[in-house]
Write a protein that holds these residues in place. Structure first.
Motif, mmCIF file in Angstrom:
data_model
loop_
_atom_site.group_PDB
_atom_site.id
_atom_site.type_symbol
_atom_site.label_atom_id
_atom_site.label_comp_id
_atom_site.label_asym_id
_atom_site.label_seq_id
_atom_site.Cartn_x
_atom_site.Cartn_y
_atom_site.Cartn_z
ATOM 1 N N TYR A 237 5.024 0.784 2.888
ATOM 2 C CA TYR A 237 5.759 0.462 1.663
ATOM 3 C C TYR A 237 6.975 1.363 1.506
ATOM 4 O O TYR A 237 6.985 2.520 1.944
ATOM 5 N N SER A 238 7.992 0.842 0.844
ATOM 6 C CA SER A 238 9.109 1.661 0.361
ATOM 7 C C SER A 238 9.310 1.352 -1.113
ATOM 8 O O SER A 238 9.028 0.242 -1.569
ATOM 9 N N CYS A 239 9.780 2.345 -1.835
ATOM 10 C CA CYS A 239 9.888 2.181 -3.294
ATOM 11 C C CYS A 239 11.148 2.859 -3.799
ATOM 12 O O CYS A 239 11.473 3.983 -3.383
ATOM 13 N N THR A 240 11.873 2.181 -4.672
ATOM 14 C CA THR A 240 13.037 2.750 -5.343
ATOM 15 C C THR A 240 12.754 2.768 -6.840
ATOM 16 O O THR A 240 12.328 1.755 -7.409
ATOM 17 N N GLN A 254 14.688 7.090 -3.825
ATOM 18 C CA GLN A 254 14.010 6.125 -2.964
ATOM 19 C C GLN A 254 12.989 6.854 -2.090
ATOM 20 O O GLN A 254 13.219 7.980 -1.649
ATOM 21 N N GLN A 256 10.216 6.360 1.230
ATOM 22 C CA GLN A 256 9.920 5.539 2.405
ATOM 23 C C GLN A 256 8.511 5.832 2.930
ATOM 24 O O GLN A 256 7.944 6.894 2.687
ATOM 25 N N GLN A 257 7.974 4.857 3.661
ATOM 26 C CA GLN A 257 6.707 4.995 4.369
ATOM 27 C C GLN A 257 5.571 5.485 3.461
ATOM 28 O O GLN A 257 4.817 6.397 3.807
ATOM 29 N N PRO A 274 4.581 8.842 -4.418
ATOM 30 C CA PRO A 274 5.940 9.192 -3.977
ATOM 31 C C PRO A 274 6.300 10.654 -4.248
ATOM 32 O O PRO A 274 6.990 11.283 -3.443
ATOM 33 N N ASP A 316 5.857 -3.907 3.919
ATOM 34 C CA ASP A 316 6.222 -3.405 5.246
ATOM 35 C C ASP A 316 7.213 -4.309 5.969
ATOM 36 O O ASP A 316 7.750 -3.938 7.019
ATOM 37 N N CYS A 318 9.889 -5.346 4.249
ATOM 38 C CA CYS A 318 11.082 -5.148 3.396
ATOM 39 C C CYS A 318 11.279 -6.274 2.389
ATOM 40 O O CYS A 318 12.406 -6.556 1.960
#
Length: 393
Positions: A237-240, A254, A256-257, A274, A316, A318
């Motif tokens: 996952y990535s999160c902003t 942001q 990542q991973q 995060p 994963d 995007c």
């Protein structure tokens, strides 16, 4: 006539199509052809939406030109206030502000309607049907309504004296959910303003491709199944995340991973962290004290300890999986907490919906006049993960 209309739709602007159909058939006999003309013009417009939003922003992973698409298509947002007598007041937007992951629409040229008399708030996207040869919406074009949300005001909750989520000396502010926020005057209890936070993910589609009675429902695109990966759906996952008010951003970052191992599931949630509270290099700071400015045609003010939370969680592949844009409050912590790195009052932000829940911890650092963000936890519902990935956790 069918071939003529098809050729017109391919070669001419919507303005020219309309004039041609009216000229050929006359006003009295052209109703069906006009309906077909409108339908074809709407289809042409909706096709343009896809081309305008094709480019993806490398930071947010969302369409890079949402604001430009809204302006090019002439999209706006309309608020309909329904009273308990069924009387409707239709209000065009007063302004809209765009941010990296969202937009905020405001309505503040309002009649001072008593909240107790209100039954429903409904928001529509308004999309013009006809465009000129320059590609811009015609000023005289009729608009198609696209339902964005409908919120019923529960009379019992207001009559029992619901506490406001934020306030100053002039207004009380209530967070209604789905990004909707309204304020009432402390004196008299009339409606002062309404604002709506809209996440950018498929915002243009939602504002143009629904109907007046139903919302736009996007097609779900599931990631390809991987029966070899024993942690499938729990990693990558990535999160902003951003904290902002209706005009400016206070903090954004942001991550990542992000991942969660099977043995670290918390109840029916996969926990993603995060920002870790015990790892100081994870911590960051806001650029100033968090507050929510507001305005109407006559008055303006500032409500402290209130902001808008914007979140985009990508899977994963995007693809945006969890999209949030909502007003939230900073609540003082009632638990005695010791932090050896920061000295100040502890606050937290909590948010929850069907996709999961978010908990943020902040410490007000007086000498810097900033909040230190010392913990962010995202708990993603296993039910949502199973639906998204086709897994069975």
């Amino acid at each position: 006539m069918e071939e003529t209309l098809s050729n017109l739709c391919c070669k001419c602007s919507e303005e020219e199509i309309w004039k041609a159909v009216t000229t050929i058939l006359g006003d009295g006999d052209a109703k069906q052809w006009k309906r077909d003309c409108i339908k074809r013009c709407v289809n042409v417009r909706n096709g343009r939406v896809q081309s305008l939003l094709k480019k993806v922003h490398p930071y947010t992973g969302l369409p890079a030109h949402t604001q430009q698409a809204v302006q090019k298509l002439g999209v706006s947002w309309q608020l309909v206030v329904t009273e308990r007598s069924s009387k409707e007041t239709i209000l065009p937007q007063n302004d809209v502000f765009f941010f990296p992951m969202s937009a905020t629409v405001r309505w503040y040229s309002l009649e001072s309607l008593p909240l107790r008399n209100l039954k429903r708030l409904t928001v529509y996207g308004l999309a013009p049907v006809f465009y000129g040869s320059d590609g811009n919406a015609m000023k005289t074009s009729p608009c198609q309504r696209s339902l964005l949300l409908q919120h019923d005001l529960d009379r019992s909750k207001w009559s029992s004296g619901r506490s406001p989520d934020g306030q100053d000396n002039t207004v009380d502010i209530y967070i209604l959910g789905h990004g909707l926020m309204l304020a009432t005057w402390k004196e008299g209890g009339g409606l002062a303003f309404v604002s709506l936070s809209l996440h950018s993910h498929q915002l243009v589609q939602r504002s143009t491709m629904g109907t007046s009675d139903s919302m736009y429902i996007p097609k779900l695109s599931k990631p390809p199944f991987d029966d070899v990966d024993t942690q499938y759906g729990l990693h990558g996952y990535s999160c902003t995340i951003e904290l902002r008010n209706q005009r400016a951003v206070y903090w954004g970052q942001q991550f990542q991973q992000l991942h969660c191992d099977k043995q670290n599931l918390v109840g029916r949630y996969a926990r993603l962290v995060p920002i870790r509270s015990d790892v100081t290099y994870d911590h960051s700071h806001t650029n100033k004290k968090i507050h929510m400015p507001w305005k109407t045609d006559v008055f303006k003010g500032i409500v402290q300890d209130m902001c808008i939370l914007d979140v985009t969680l990508h899977d994963d592949q995007c693809q945006p999986m969890w999209c949030i844009s909502t007003p939230v409050t900073l609540n003082p912590s009632t638990e005695a907490q010791v932090n050896y790195h920061y000295e100040g009052d502890n606050y937290f932000i909590d948010y929850k919906d069907d996709m999961g829940q978010i908990h943020m911890q902040l410490i007000w650092v007086e000498e810097r006049e900033q909040y230190a963000i010392v913990s962010v936890i995202l708990d993603v519902s296993l039910t949502a993960i199973n639906i998204w990935y086709g897994t069975s956790y």
